[in-house]
Design a protein around this motif. Sequence first.
Motif, PDB file in Angstrom:
ATOM      1  N   LYS A  74      66.323  34.140 -56.308  1.00 51.44           N
ATOM      2  CA  LYS A  74      66.951  33.893 -54.914  1.00 51.44           C
ATOM      3  C   LYS A  74      67.044  35.392 -54.303  1.00 51.44           C
ATOM      4  N   LEU A  75      67.322  36.234 -54.879  1.00 48.93           N
ATOM      5  CA  LEU A  75      67.501  37.520 -54.114  1.00 48.93           C
ATOM      6  C   LEU A  75      66.046  38.026 -53.745  1.00 48.93           C
ATOM      7  N   LYS A  76      65.166  37.859 -54.339  1.00 47.45           N
ATOM      8  CA  LYS A  76      63.614  38.192 -53.975  1.00 47.45           C
ATOM      9  C   LYS A  76      63.251  37.348 -52.908  1.00 47.45           C
ATOM     10  N   GLU A  77      63.696  36.020 -52.886  1.00 45.62           N
ATOM     11  CA  GLU A  77      63.322  35.094 -51.897  1.00 45.62           C
ATOM     12  C   GLU A  77      63.810  35.625 -50.316  1.00 45.62           C
ATOM     13  N   ASN A  78      65.179  36.066 -50.441  1.00 41.15           N
ATOM     14  CA  ASN A  78      66.014  36.682 -49.302  1.00 41.15           C
ATOM     15  C   ASN A  78      65.315  37.948 -48.784  1.00 41.15           C
ATOM     16  N   SER A  79      64.798  38.680 -49.711  1.00 46.69           N
ATOM     17  CA  SER A  79      64.232  39.924 -49.104  1.00 46.69           C
ATOM     18  C   SER A  79      62.821  39.961 -48.578  1.00 46.69           C
TER      19      SER A  79
END
Length: 79
Positions: A74-79
């Motif tokens: 989820k963090l990789k998708e948002n960055s």
Amino acid sequence: MPILMLIIVGTAAGFLATRVLKMNTSVMMTIAIGIAGALIGGLILRAVSVLAGALGSFVGAVLGALLLIWIWKKLKENS
């Protein structure tokens, strides 16, 4: 005190076990059966508890790893 509790619980357990299985034993034999049964049952429950604890730790570790990977994605998708 634990020995006294073992004798009391063992006596009650021996009494119940001999009645359920319809055994005709003396008072001393009933107490001996109950105390031996309490010792055996305690060892079995302790072994099951250890195994369940180890299994619980493994399941917890897998769930924690799954959660960590999900958060990472989820963090990789948002960055």
